[in-house]
Design a protein around this motif. Structure first.
Motif, mmCIF file in Angstrom:
data_model
loop_
_atom_site.group_PDB
_atom_site.id
_atom_site.type_symbol
_atom_site.label_atom_id
_atom_site.label_comp_id
_atom_site.label_asym_id
_atom_site.label_seq_id
_atom_site.Cartn_x
_atom_site.Cartn_y
_atom_site.Cartn_z
ATOM 1 N N TYR A 59 1.118 -1.159 0.039
ATOM 2 C CA TYR A 59 -0.330 0.290 0.207
ATOM 3 C C TYR A 59 1.219 1.139 -0.032
ATOM 4 N N VAL A 60 0.350 2.053 -1.163
ATOM 5 C CA VAL A 60 1.292 3.674 -0.661
ATOM 6 C C VAL A 60 0.331 4.708 -0.695
ATOM 7 N N GLY A 61 0.594 5.475 0.285
ATOM 8 C CA GLY A 61 -0.301 6.647 0.571
ATOM 9 C C GLY A 61 0.724 7.742 -0.394
ATOM 10 N N VAL A 62 0.769 8.367 0.294
ATOM 11 C CA VAL A 62 1.007 9.813 -0.007
ATOM 12 C C VAL A 62 2.160 10.212 0.675
ATOM 13 N N PHE A 63 2.922 11.121 0.241
ATOM 14 C CA PHE A 63 4.452 11.357 1.400
ATOM 15 C C PHE A 63 3.983 12.588 2.254
ATOM 16 N N THR A 64 5.082 12.223 3.345
ATOM 17 C CA THR A 64 4.844 13.131 4.282
ATOM 18 C C THR A 64 5.199 14.124 3.581
ATOM 19 N N ARG A 65 4.934 16.016 4.701
ATOM 20 C CA ARG A 65 5.222 16.271 4.382
ATOM 21 C C ARG A 65 7.057 16.868 3.701
ATOM 22 N N ARG A 66 7.835 16.112 4.518
ATOM 23 C CA ARG A 66 9.176 15.863 4.544
ATOM 24 C C ARG A 66 9.228 15.262 3.047
ATOM 25 N N GLU A 67 8.808 14.433 2.697
ATOM 26 C CA GLU A 67 9.092 13.907 2.085
ATOM 27 C C GLU A 67 8.639 15.101 0.460
ATOM 28 N N ALA A 68 7.661 15.763 0.730
ATOM 29 C CA ALA A 68 7.043 16.158 -0.495
ATOM 30 C C ALA A 68 8.207 16.876 -0.577
ATOM 31 N N LEU A 69 8.454 17.778 0.351
ATOM 32 C CA LEU A 69 9.392 18.575 0.434
ATOM 33 C C LEU A 69 10.693 18.181 -0.662
ATOM 34 N N SER A 70 10.905 17.169 -0.102
ATOM 35 C CA SER A 70 12.565 16.354 -0.706
ATOM 36 C C SER A 70 12.843 16.618 -2.154
ATOM 37 N N CYS A 71 11.505 15.857 -2.156
ATOM 38 C CA CYS A 71 10.839 15.950 -3.967
ATOM 39 C C CYS A 71 10.602 16.489 -4.852
ATOM 40 N N LEU A 72 10.685 17.567 -4.183
ATOM 41 C CA LEU A 72 10.553 19.003 -4.590
ATOM 42 C C LEU A 72 12.312 19.536 -4.979
ATOM 43 N N LYS A 73 12.376 19.435 -4.108
ATOM 44 C CA LYS A 73 13.386 20.416 -4.052
ATOM 45 C C LYS A 73 14.727 19.933 -4.811
ATOM 46 N N ALA A 74 14.831 18.461 -4.707
ATOM 47 C CA ALA A 74 14.947 17.968 -5.579
ATOM 48 C C ALA A 74 15.210 17.693 -7.170
ATOM 49 N N ARG A 75 14.399 18.451 -7.873
ATOM 50 C CA ARG A 75 13.986 19.155 -8.400
ATOM 51 C C ARG A 75 14.211 20.407 -9.376
ATOM 52 N N PHE A 76 14.028 21.563 -8.575
ATOM 53 C CA PHE A 76 14.636 22.919 -8.199
ATOM 54 C C PHE A 76 15.647 23.489 -8.222
ATOM 55 N N ASP A 77 15.753 24.643 -8.893
ATOM 56 C CA ASP A 77 16.825 25.691 -8.469
ATOM 57 C C ASP A 77 16.804 26.208 -7.439
ATOM 58 N N ARG A 78 17.359 27.159 -6.816
ATOM 59 C CA ARG A 78 17.689 27.339 -5.723
ATOM 60 C C ARG A 78 16.569 28.637 -5.823
ATOM 61 N N GLU A 79 16.515 29.405 -6.258
ATOM 62 C CA GLU A 79 15.149 30.324 -6.463
ATOM 63 C C GLU A 79 14.019 29.293 -6.866
ATOM 64 N N GLN A 80 13.563 28.335 -7.085
ATOM 65 C CA GLN A 80 12.090 27.618 -7.229
ATOM 66 C C GLN A 80 11.888 27.565 -5.732
ATOM 67 N N ARG A 81 12.541 27.237 -5.376
ATOM 68 C CA ARG A 81 12.984 26.130 -4.143
ATOM 69 C C ARG A 81 11.547 26.933 -3.011
ATOM 70 N N VAL A 82 12.112 28.193 -3.262
ATOM 71 C CA VAL A 82 10.607 29.177 -2.544
ATOM 72 C C VAL A 82 9.639 28.605 -2.331
#
Length: 175
Positions: A59-82
Motif C-alpha cells: 500500500y502506497v499512500g501520500v508523501f509526508t511533508r518532508r518527503e514531498a519537500l525533498s521530492c520538489l527540492k531535488a527538481r528545483f534550482d535554488r530560486e524555485q525552491r522558495v
C-alpha cells in the motif's frame, strides 16, 4: 495468449505494468506469470479480491511533508525552491500532483508562487465532477502539466496525443 506463453517460458527478464486495475476479475486467466519476470498492478482498490497466492500487496499512500519537500527540492534550482512546502501542502503531498508541479515549474521556468497562482486559477475553472474518481487538485495539476507539455517540442502535440487515452477516465481504455 502468445505473450503470456512467452513470458511464462522465457529466461529474459521482464516487467509488465497493469496501471489502474479496476476489476481484478478482468484478468482471470490473463495474469502474466514467469520465473524471469514480475507483474506490477496499480489500483485504488484495497479489498480482498486482490489477495491471491503468490501476490504481494503493498500500500502506497501520500508523501509526508518532508518527503514531498525533498521530492520538489531535488527538481528545483535554488530560486524555485522558495514556497515548495506551500505547493506540497496545496497538493496534499500527493506524489502524482507533485510530479505534475515539478514538471510544470521546471519546464516553464516558474517559481512556486507563480505555480500556485496558476493552480488556484485552474481549480476555479473546474465545474461539476471534473474527472470522476480523481480529486480536483489532481485534475487541476494534470491540466497545467498538459498545457506545459503542449509547449514543448513538437509544440502542440501533447494534447492530441494524450486525448484518446484520457477519454475513458479512471475506468481504463476499453478493449
Amino acid at each position: 495468449k502468445q505473450l503470456l506463453h512467452w513470458l511464462a517460458g522465457t529466461s529474459r527478464p521482464w516487467l509488465v505494468v497493469l496501471d489502474d486495475l479496476t476489476q481484478p476479475e478482468d484478468l482471470d486467466g490473463l495474469w502474466p506469470r514467469g520465473a524471469a519476470g514480475r507483474t506490477l498492478a496499480t489500483t485504488r482498490r484495497i479489498d480482498a479480491s486482490l489477495q491471491q497466492a503468490g501476490r504481494r500487496i503493498g500500500y502506497v499512500g501520500v508523501f509526508t511533508r518532508r518527503e514531498a519537500l525533498s521530492c520538489l527540492k531535488a527538481r528545483f534550482d535554488r530560486e524555485q525552491r522558495v514556497g515548495a512546502l506551500d505547493v506540497a501542502d496545496d497538493l496534499g503531498c500527493l506524489p502524482l500532483g507533485l510530479g505534475h508541479a515539478a514538471a510544470v515549474i521546471t519546464s516553464r521556468q516558474l517559481d512556486c508562487y507563480e505555480y500556485r497562482i496558476s493552480l488556484t486559477e485552474r481549480m476555479g475553472r473546474l465545474t461539476g465532477p471534473a474527472a470522476k474518481g480523481y480529486p480536483a487538485i489532481v485534475v487541476a495539476s494534470w491540466w497545467l502539466a498538459l498545457d506545459a507539455a503542449d509547449h514543448l517540442p513538437p509544440v502542440g502535440l501533447a494534447r492530441p496525443g494524450l486525448t484518446p487515452t484520457a477519454l475513458p477516465g479512471p475506468h481504463g481504455t476499453p478493449g
